[in-house]
Design a protein around this motif. Sequence first.
Motif, PDB file in Angstrom:
ATOM      1  N   ILE A 125       0.837  -1.205   0.000  1.00 11.77           N
ATOM      2  CA  ILE A 125       0.000   0.000   0.000  1.00 11.77           C
ATOM      3  C   ILE A 125       0.869   1.252   0.000  1.00 11.77           C
ATOM      4  O   ILE A 125       1.507   1.566   0.991  1.00 11.77           O
ATOM      5  CB  ILE A 125      -0.957   0.038   1.213  1.00 11.77           C
ATOM      6  N   HIS A 126       0.894   1.926  -1.123  1.00 11.42           N
ATOM      7  CA  HIS A 126       1.634   3.183  -1.185  1.00 11.42           C
ATOM      8  C   HIS A 126       0.692   4.350  -1.132  1.00 11.42           C
ATOM      9  O   HIS A 126       1.051   5.455  -0.751  1.00 11.42           O
ATOM     10  CB  HIS A 126       2.441   3.255  -2.480  1.00 11.42           C
ATOM     11  N   ASP A 127      -0.541   4.070  -1.574  1.00 11.25           N
ATOM     12  CA  ASP A 127      -1.513   5.138  -1.696  1.00 11.25           C
ATOM     13  C   ASP A 127      -1.821   5.728  -0.327  1.00 11.25           C
ATOM     14  O   ASP A 127      -2.277   5.024   0.575  1.00 11.25           O
ATOM     15  CB  ASP A 127      -2.794   4.561  -2.313  1.00 11.25           C
ATOM     16  N   VAL A 128      -1.577   7.023  -0.207  1.00 13.60           N
ATOM     17  CA  VAL A 128      -1.751   7.660   1.102  1.00 13.60           C
ATOM     18  C   VAL A 128      -3.188   7.503   1.617  1.00 13.60           C
ATOM     19  O   VAL A 128      -3.421   7.383   2.817  1.00 13.60           O
ATOM     20  CB  VAL A 128      -1.309   9.142   1.037  1.00 13.60           C
ATOM     21  N   LEU A 129      -4.154   7.447   0.698  1.00 13.67           N
ATOM     22  CA  LEU A 129      -5.542   7.365   1.140  1.00 13.67           C
ATOM     23  C   LEU A 129      -5.884   6.012   1.756  1.00 13.67           C
ATOM     24  O   LEU A 129      -6.851   5.882   2.491  1.00 13.67           O
ATOM     25  CB  LEU A 129      -6.499   7.651  -0.024  1.00 13.67           C
ATOM     26  N   PHE A 130      -5.109   4.996   1.440  1.00 11.39           N
ATOM     27  CA  PHE A 130      -5.431   3.655   1.954  1.00 11.39           C
ATOM     28  C   PHE A 130      -4.449   3.192   3.026  1.00 11.39           C
ATOM     29  O   PHE A 130      -4.513   2.064   3.477  1.00 11.39           O
ATOM     30  CB  PHE A 130      -5.461   2.646   0.802  1.00 11.39           C
ATOM     31  N   LYS A 131      -3.569   4.086   3.414  1.00 13.28           N
ATOM     32  CA  LYS A 131      -2.462   3.670   4.276  1.00 13.28           C
ATOM     33  C   LYS A 131      -2.820   3.458   5.754  1.00 13.28           C
ATOM     34  O   LYS A 131      -2.176   2.674   6.428  1.00 13.28           O
ATOM     35  CB  LYS A 131      -1.328   4.692   4.181  1.00 13.28           C
ATOM     36  N   ASN A 132      -3.832   4.176   6.244  1.00 12.84           N
ATOM     37  CA  ASN A 132      -4.097   4.085   7.686  1.00 12.84           C
ATOM     38  C   ASN A 132      -5.411   3.391   8.036  1.00 12.84           C
ATOM     39  O   ASN A 132      -6.042   3.716   9.015  1.00 12.84           O
ATOM     40  CB  ASN A 132      -4.102   5.485   8.312  1.00 12.84           C
ATOM     41  N   ASN A 133      -5.811   2.443   7.205  1.00  6.01           N
ATOM     42  CA  ASN A 133      -7.058   1.751   7.495  1.00  6.01           C
ATOM     43  C   ASN A 133      -6.761   0.523   8.349  1.00  6.01           C
ATOM     44  O   ASN A 133      -6.106  -0.408   7.889  1.00  6.01           O
ATOM     45  CB  ASN A 133      -7.720   1.332   6.169  1.00  6.01           C
ATOM     46  N   PRO A 134      -7.238   0.520   9.630  1.00  2.00           N
ATOM     47  CA  PRO A 134      -6.904  -0.605  10.496  1.00  2.00           C
ATOM     48  C   PRO A 134      -7.279  -1.942   9.882  1.00  2.00           C
ATOM     49  O   PRO A 134      -6.603  -2.942  10.088  1.00  2.00           O
ATOM     50  CB  PRO A 134      -7.730  -0.360  11.760  1.00  2.00           C
ATOM     51  N   TYR A 135      -8.353  -1.952   9.080  1.00  2.00           N
ATOM     52  CA  TYR A 135      -8.797  -3.215   8.488  1.00  2.00           C
ATOM     53  C   TYR A 135      -7.720  -3.806   7.585  1.00  2.00           C
ATOM     54  O   TYR A 135      -7.489  -5.008   7.569  1.00  2.00           O
ATOM     55  CB  TYR A 135     -10.084  -2.988   7.675  1.00  2.00           C
ATOM     56  N   LEU A 136      -7.035  -2.916   6.845  1.00  2.00           N
ATOM     57  CA  LEU A 136      -6.054  -3.387   5.875  1.00  2.00           C
ATOM     58  C   LEU A 136      -4.683  -3.643   6.495  1.00  2.00           C
ATOM     59  O   LEU A 136      -3.832  -4.268   5.877  1.00  2.00           O
ATOM     60  CB  LEU A 136      -5.883  -2.356   4.746  1.00  2.00           C
ATOM     61  N   LEU A 137      -4.491  -3.134   7.709  1.00  2.00           N
ATOM     62  CA  LEU A 137      -3.166  -3.240   8.315  1.00  2.00           C
ATOM     63  C   LEU A 137      -3.045  -4.479   9.193  1.00  2.00           C
ATOM     64  O   LEU A 137      -4.033  -5.121   9.531  1.00  2.00           O
ATOM     65  CB  LEU A 137      -2.870  -1.995   9.150  1.00  2.00           C
ATOM     66  N   THR A 138      -1.798  -4.765   9.572  1.00  2.00           N
ATOM     67  CA  THR A 138      -1.592  -5.954  10.411  1.00  2.00           C
ATOM     68  C   THR A 138      -0.886  -5.549  11.708  1.00  2.00           C
ATOM     69  O   THR A 138      -0.202  -4.533  11.782  1.00  2.00           O
ATOM     70  CB  THR A 138      -0.706  -6.991   9.685  1.00  2.00           C
ATOM     71  N   ASP A 139      -1.073  -6.396  12.698  1.00  2.00           N
ATOM     72  CA  ASP A 139      -0.363  -6.326  13.972  1.00  2.00           C
ATOM     73  C   ASP A 139      -0.258  -4.918  14.550  1.00  2.00           C
ATOM     74  O   ASP A 139      -1.242  -4.229  14.685  1.00  2.00           O
ATOM     75  CB  ASP A 139       1.026  -6.971  13.804  1.00  2.00           C
ATOM     76  N   GLN A 140       0.990  -4.476  14.819  1.00  2.67           N
ATOM     77  CA  GLN A 140       1.221  -3.231  15.539  1.00  2.67           C
ATOM     78  C   GLN A 140       0.676  -2.018  14.776  1.00  2.67           C
ATOM     79  O   GLN A 140       0.070  -1.128  15.349  1.00  2.67           O
ATOM     80  CB  GLN A 140       2.743  -3.079  15.763  1.00  2.67           C
ATOM     81  N   ARG A 141       0.865  -2.033  13.437  1.00  4.31           N
ATOM     82  CA  ARG A 141       0.409  -0.894  12.625  1.00  4.31           C
ATOM     83  C   ARG A 141      -1.093  -0.735  12.751  1.00  4.31           C
ATOM     84  O   ARG A 141      -1.626   0.354  12.845  1.00  4.31           O
ATOM     85  CB  ARG A 141       0.758  -1.118  11.159  1.00  4.31           C
TER      86      ARG A 141
END
Length: 533
Positions: A125-141
């Motif tokens: 995920i490089h796109d800034v708009l999709f970078k901080n979605n907890p659903y798409l992220l894993t673990d600590q992030r």
Amino acid sequence: MGLFGNSIILRYITLILQHTTITLVTILVISFVYYYFQKRFFKINGIPHAKPSGIFGNMMQPSFGSVSFVERLKFHYSMDNVAHYVGFYDFNNPIILLRSPEIISEVLGKYGTYLSNHYDCYESIHDVLFKNNPYLLTDQRSLICASHFSKALKPSNMEDAFFPLMLKRSKNLMEYIEKNATNGRITMNSKDIFGRYINDVLSSCAFGIDYSDSINNPNDEFYKMAMDALTFKGLKLFKFFFMRTYPSLANYFRMNLTSDKVRWFFISIVHDIVSIRDVNPDKRRLDMIGTMMEVRLRYYKHKISPDITIETITAQAFAFYMSAYDSTSSLLCFVTHLLSINARAQAKLYDEVRKVYEKFQDEPTYEAINNMEYLDAVICETLRLYPITPYIERVCTRPITIPPAVPGGKRFLIDKGTSVWVPTYALQNDSRYYPYPKIFRPERFITTRKQISEIGAYLPFGLQDRKCMGDKFAFLVTKLCLYQLVAKYQFNTSDRMILPLELDPWKFQMYPKGGFWIDFEERKQKNSDANDN
Ligand code: HEM
């Protein structure tokens, strides 16, 4: 060149052809052996499953549109009534479908830590708009972003910051309907109008702006940009699947899902709002931007790095918008549709709303909205029949061993990287847990709410530590809109709505064939014919 030269060229061509043929045959044999064994995965492990078809696995019917993916999942769920779990092939990918509430609570309760990621595509995920979605992220992030969400969505914010913004937008919606109705009647494309209502609410709650008015102006710039960012079709859909399948390559090419224009649009909105609030403390409020500004201050005071930048704040605001837009607008579509075909439930709801409306008119309090028991039950029952997110997906991050699928079977080792799904739609439409599951009966959530929660077969917002963070927000925005609408209008089925509702096989999410259509008819009389049983 002569004969000699020609024969050398011929030899080269023959050699190249031989090598190419050998390489192709080797690739074919390896692929065949790989596919053959891969497709025997469930058979070898004694897990009930339907016979896969070639490279499609069990995805043949949904791929050709003969049945919706959601209904197909229900078919797999129903194929063995005693199994705790079954398997199916999502093309070449074997998926474990947990099908009994006991195994769901045992596996996710015991091994929740190792099943707490949705899937790992952060790297791509490089796109800034999709970078901080907890659903798409894993673990600590994911935990960090989730903590921002829970700060923004805390109960006091819900009442003090979000409710007044929602109220304003719900009144705007009512004015629009009133203005556009002819002789008190209007037919609407529900997904369009509720989508615009939710857009306006979210532009205020997530991005802190009050000027987006897509209800009155479908060409509103904010709305158009948001739809551009959230519409996944054509090349964008291809890019998305590419990023999921080959995260390293997507990372190498620094692939984005949105255009520069769209990204800069949102970044500049956030930049402007933050700048205004930085110099005008009286303009501060606790929406998502305000919450992030507080976090930024704390980071600054405690010298925590990395800094909270405008890009981070934009990403968080967009994650809020993205999580809430489609889910809540779809919920409104399903609720209004179900009320339009269930006159008794609608009359009963009107009875409850009317009593509150007599006191508060179109300015209800937060408390009054939340105290409406039947309204709450109507939404719960809608989410039972149509859970919006029809299954929950988790990926195993460490090998775990779970009980046998069927009595007398052997324990099964779920390997790292295997997908484990919970089929919410199928569970919530199972007659073993919900008598007469096809019938819309909100009363279930009044008389048997405790039993429903004990059984563990009601999961529209997911479970354990990756449970939805916006359930209260979704209920509030839906309740307020229904309150205003039910008080003034009777919901009728529209000629344009295809009945009975059938899920569109070409849509990945839960959406009916022919779309959502509804007729609103202004109420003439104050009393209703609701009976209380
Ligand atoms: C009808 C409306 C909604 C439905 C049915 C819904 C459903 C879900 C489901 C099923 C999940 C995955 C849970 C899991 O894996 O166990 C989820 C995750 C999430 N939802 Fe919702 N949602 C709705 C509205 C919202 C709203 C309004 C927001 C924010 C304002 C929101 C924010 C989130 C977030 C941040 C996550 C990811 C949580 C995490 O991974 O830690 N949702 N939602």
